[in-house]
Design a protein around this motif. Structure first.
Motif, PDB file in Angstrom:
ATOM      1  N   MET A   1       0.840  -1.124  -0.171  1.00 45.61           N
ATOM      2  CA  MET A   1      -0.051  -0.060  -0.064  1.00 45.61           C
ATOM      3  C   MET A   1       0.786   1.129   0.047  1.00 45.61           C
ATOM      4  SD  MET A   1      -3.291  -0.036   2.232  1.00 45.61           S
ATOM      5  CE  MET A   1      -3.389  -1.504   3.450  1.00 45.61           C
ATOM      6  N   SER A   2       0.283   2.338  -0.683  1.00 43.42           N
ATOM      7  CA  SER A   2       1.188   3.508  -0.758  1.00 43.42           C
ATOM      8  C   SER A   2       0.640   4.625   0.051  1.00 43.42           C
ATOM      9  CB  SER A   2       1.241   4.086  -2.201  1.00 43.42           C
ATOM     10  OG  SER A   2      -0.090   4.469  -2.388  1.00 43.42           O
ATOM     11  N   ILE A   3       1.601   5.516   0.485  1.00 42.01           N
ATOM     12  CA  ILE A   3       0.707   6.532   1.373  1.00 42.01           C
ATOM     13  C   ILE A   3      -0.356   7.281   0.545  1.00 42.01           C
ATOM     14  CG2 ILE A   3       1.423   8.754   2.399  1.00 42.01           C
ATOM     15  CD1 ILE A   3       4.105   7.406   3.211  1.00 42.01           C
ATOM     16  N   ALA A   4      -0.172   7.485  -0.678  1.00 41.41           N
ATOM     17  CA  ALA A   4      -1.106   8.283  -1.495  1.00 41.41           C
ATOM     18  C   ALA A   4      -2.493   7.496  -1.384  1.00 41.41           C
ATOM     19  CB  ALA A   4      -0.563   8.408  -2.987  1.00 41.41           C
ATOM     20  N   TRP A   5      -2.579   6.344  -1.168  1.00 40.95           N
ATOM     21  CA  TRP A   5      -3.781   5.791  -1.116  1.00 40.95           C
ATOM     22  C   TRP A   5      -4.240   5.600   0.489  1.00 40.95           C
ATOM     23  CZ3 TRP A   5      -6.075   1.449   1.317  1.00 40.95           C
ATOM     24  CH2 TRP A   5      -7.210   0.794   0.727  1.00 40.95           C
ATOM     25  N   ASP A   6      -3.504   5.539   1.100  1.00 40.70           N
ATOM     26  CA  ASP A   6      -3.925   5.676   2.666  1.00 40.70           C
ATOM     27  C   ASP A   6      -4.405   7.034   3.214  1.00 40.70           C
ATOM     28  OD1 ASP A   6      -2.957   3.125   3.032  1.00 40.70           O
ATOM     29  OD2 ASP A   6      -0.916   3.708   3.940  1.00 40.70           O
ATOM     30  N   VAL A   7      -3.952   8.006   2.644  1.00 42.10           N
ATOM     31  CA  VAL A   7      -4.482   9.359   3.333  1.00 42.10           C
ATOM     32  C   VAL A   7      -6.004   9.454   2.783  1.00 42.10           C
ATOM     33  CG1 VAL A   7      -4.448  11.681   2.940  1.00 42.10           C
ATOM     34  CG2 VAL A   7      -2.426  10.476   3.094  1.00 42.10           C
ATOM     35  N   PRO A   8      -6.470   9.385   1.560  1.00 45.31           N
ATOM     36  CA  PRO A   8      -7.806   9.411   1.384  1.00 45.31           C
ATOM     37  C   PRO A   8      -8.774   8.473   2.271  1.00 45.31           C
ATOM     38  CG  PRO A   8      -6.497   9.323  -0.736  1.00 45.31           C
ATOM     39  CD  PRO A   8      -5.627   9.058   0.368  1.00 45.31           C
ATOM     40  N   VAL A   9      -8.231   7.311   2.485  1.00 46.38           N
ATOM     41  CA  VAL A   9      -8.914   6.388   3.093  1.00 46.38           C
ATOM     42  C   VAL A   9      -9.043   6.791   4.747  1.00 46.38           C
ATOM     43  CG1 VAL A   9      -8.635   3.934   4.308  1.00 46.38           C
ATOM     44  CG2 VAL A   9      -8.474   4.197   1.795  1.00 46.38           C
ATOM     45  N   LEU A  10      -7.743   7.245   4.995  1.00 46.60           N
ATOM     46  CA  LEU A  10      -7.960   7.948   6.729  1.00 46.60           C
ATOM     47  C   LEU A  10      -8.823   9.148   6.652  1.00 46.60           C
ATOM     48  CD1 LEU A  10      -6.700   7.761   9.211  1.00 46.60           C
ATOM     49  CD2 LEU A  10      -4.716   9.426   8.598  1.00 46.60           C
ATOM     50  N   VAL A  11      -8.883  10.135   5.659  1.00 44.64           N
ATOM     51  CA  VAL A  11      -9.688  11.184   5.665  1.00 44.64           C
ATOM     52  C   VAL A  11     -11.238  10.720   5.631  1.00 44.64           C
ATOM     53  CG1 VAL A  11     -10.468  13.179   4.468  1.00 44.64           C
ATOM     54  CG2 VAL A  11      -8.237  12.701   4.807  1.00 44.64           C
TER      55      VAL A  11
END
Length: 63
Positions: A1-11
């Motif tokens: 998993m990349s950080i770019a995908w994690d941020v929208p999921v977290l938000v």
């Protein structure tokens, strides 16, 4: 998993949590309003009962 995908999921997850908490707060405020109304009714009933008790016992004349 990349950080770019994690941020929208977290938000998105935080947004969902915030929405749930706001609904809970709204429901609690509504319940508090109902409780205040019931307390005011009970207070008026208690005052009427106290007046009645005083009138019956002869401590006070009816209004």
């Amino acid at each position: 998993m990349s950080i770019a995908w994690d941020v929208p999921v977290l938000v998105t997850g935080l947004g969902a949590v915030i929405g749930v908490q706001q609904r809970r707060i709204c429901n609690l405020r509504e319940r508090l309003g109902h409780a205040r109304e019931q307390l005011a009714d009970k207070s008026q009933q208690l005052e009427a009962l106290l007046l009645y008790a005083n009138v019956v016992s002869g401590n006070r004349r009816p209004p």
